[in-house]
Design an enzyme around this catalytic site. Structure first.
Site, short mmCIF file in Angstrom:
data_model
loop_
_atom_site.label_atom_id
_atom_site.label_comp_id
_atom_site.label_asym_id
_atom_site.label_seq_id
_atom_site.Cartn_x
_atom_site.Cartn_y
_atom_site.Cartn_z
N HIS A 1 39.00 39.87 40.70
CA HIS A 1 39.46 38.97 41.75
C HIS A 1 39.45 39.63 43.13
O HIS A 1 40.43 40.29 43.49
CB HIS A 1 40.87 38.50 41.44
CG HIS A 1 40.97 37.62 40.24
ND1 HIS A 1 40.74 36.27 40.29
CD2 HIS A 1 41.25 37.91 38.95
CE1 HIS A 1 40.90 35.76 39.08
NE2 HIS A 1 41.19 36.74 38.25
N CYS B 1 36.10 34.97 37.88
CA CYS B 1 36.88 34.97 36.64
C CYS B 1 36.56 33.70 35.83
O CYS B 1 35.45 33.57 35.35
CB CYS B 1 38.37 35.10 36.95
SG CYS B 1 39.34 35.62 35.52
N GLU C 1 39.85 38.03 45.83
CA GLU C 1 40.84 37.30 46.64
C GLU C 1 42.25 37.87 46.47
O GLU C 1 43.14 37.52 47.23
CB GLU C 1 40.79 35.80 46.31
CG GLU C 1 41.45 35.37 45.02
CD GLU C 1 40.59 35.56 43.77
OE1 GLU C 1 39.57 36.29 43.84
OE2 GLU C 1 40.95 35.01 42.72
#
Lengths: 79, 225
Positions: B196, B87, B198
Site C-alpha cells: 500500500h 492489494c 497510500e
C-alpha cells in the site's frame, strides 16, 4: 436439476491449504498421507432439464466465474 | 489529474487512497460506487483500492471483477486509460483479465500486516517516474492472498518485456514468484501491486515513501487539467 462443480488448484500450483491439512493430519497421527489438495465444491440447482445443456451452461459459468483457470481446474457432473 | 476511485462492498482503503491523491493534486478524486454504470468524462486515472470486496467470497477480487462498473474500467483500459490496482485492486485486475496471473494465498498461510521494501524495476512509467531506477522504498503490506503466481510462459514474457515494475527486496514473505510485488500491462498503463503506497504519504503515520508514486502520476497528467 442439480450439478456439482468441483474446483481444484491445478497441478503444479502451490496449495498452502492442502499442505497445512497434510501437516495437521500428520500431527493427529495419520501417517502415510503423501499429498493433500484442497479445493471447493459448488452445487447448482438449475431449472434446465436437459443434462447436456445444463452441463454446458455450468461449464460456461465455471470458466467465467466459479473457477479461475489460471490457477484452478474444474469438472462438472450432474449430481 | 482527474482521478476516480471505485468503491465496492467491503472496500476499506478508499479514503487513504483519496487522501494520497488529493495531497499531490489538490483536488478530491471522484468516488464511484460499483453499481454506477459510467465513468466520469475526461478521466486520467482509475484506482481500484484495497479491502475485502464481497468478503473475499469465492476468490479475492472475483466478484468485484464481474461488477457493472468493471466493464467500463475494461473499456477505459482498452482505450489506453491508466488503471492502478492496489492489494485487493491488484487481485481484481488479475480476475478481470486486465493483468495476467493470479494471487494465491500467502505461502505461510498467514495474513501479513507489516512493512516491506520494494525495488523499482523501471522508472519510466507514470506510476514509477517519481522514483529512481533501482531505488528501494518502503510500503505496508496487509494481505492474506498476495502470493503472485503465473505460468512459466507468462513469467518469461513479464520478465522479458520488463513488465515487472516492483520487486520485493529482503525476505519474500508471501512467496510471490520471482519476488514480484507489482506488474504492468504491455502499454505500461495498468499496474497492480500488493503493498500500500497510500499508507506512506505522511510523516505522521509512517513516512512518505509512497508519495513519489502519486507525485509521479500527478506530474504525468499536469497538462490534462
Amino acid at each position: 436439476m442439480k450439478l456439482r462443480v468441483t474446483v481444484m488448484p491445478k497441478n503444479g500450483v502451490l496449495d498452502p491449504q492442502g499442505k497445512a491439512i497434510q501437516q495437521a493430519l500428520g500431527g493427529l497421527g495419520f501417517s502415510g498421507v503423501d499429498d493433500v489438495r484442497a479445493g471447493k465444491v459448488i452445487i447448482l440447482d438449475v431449472a434446465e432439464t436437459d443434462p447436456a445443456k445444463a452441463k454446458a451452461t455450468a461449464e460456461d459459468m465455471a470458466r467465467k466465474l466459479l473457477a479461475n483457470t489460471v490457477i484452478e481446474s474444474f469438472s462438472v457432473e450432474v449430481a | 489529474m482527474k482521478a476516480a476511485i471505485i468503491v465496492f462492498p467491503g472496500t476499506n482503503r478508499e479514503r487513504d487512497m483519496a487522501i494520497a491523491l488529493e495531497r499531490v493534486t489538490g483536488r478530491k478524486p471522484a468516488m464511484l460506487w460499483h453499481r454506477d454504470t459510467a465513468l466520469p468524462q475526461g478521466l486520467d486515472l482509475v484506482v481500484l483500492p484495497g479491502g475485502f470486496s464481497y468478503g473475499d467470497y469465492l476468490r479475492c477480487g472475483a466478484m468485484a471483477a464481474q461488477s457493472p462498473l468493471m466493464a467500463e474500467v475494461k473499456g477505459f483500459a482498452a482505450r489506453g486509460g491508466h488503471v492502478l490496482g492496489v492489494c485487493n485492486g491488484f487481485q481484481m485486475l488479475c480476475e478481470a483479465g486486465l493483468l495476467p496471473g493470479a494471487l494465491l494465498k500467502n505461502a505461510s498461510l498467514r495474513f501479513l500486516a507489516m512493512d516491506c521494501t520494494m525495488k523499482v524495476e523501471r522508472a519510466d512509467t507514470a506510476y514509477t517516474r517519481g522514483y529512481q531506477q533501482g531505488q528501494e522504498f518502503r510500503a505496508t503490506m496487509a494481505h492474506g492472498d498476495g502470493n503472485y503466481f503465473c505460468d512459466d510462459e507468462t513469467l518469461a514474457r513479464l520478465e522479458g518485456e520488463r513488465l515487472v515494475s516492483l520487486r520485493y527486496t529482503g525476505e519474500n514473505r508471501n512467496g510471490s514468484i520471482n519476488s514480484i510485488a507489482g506488474i504492468l500491462s504491455p502499454n505500461l498503463r495498468v499496474m497492480g501491486m500488493m503493498p500500500h503506497p497510500e499508507n506512506c504519504v505522511d510523516p505522521l503515520v509512517g513516512g512518505e515513501d509512497g508519495l513519489p508514486m502519486f507525485q509521479g502520476l500527478a506530474d504525468s497528467f499536469l497538462t490534462a487539467a
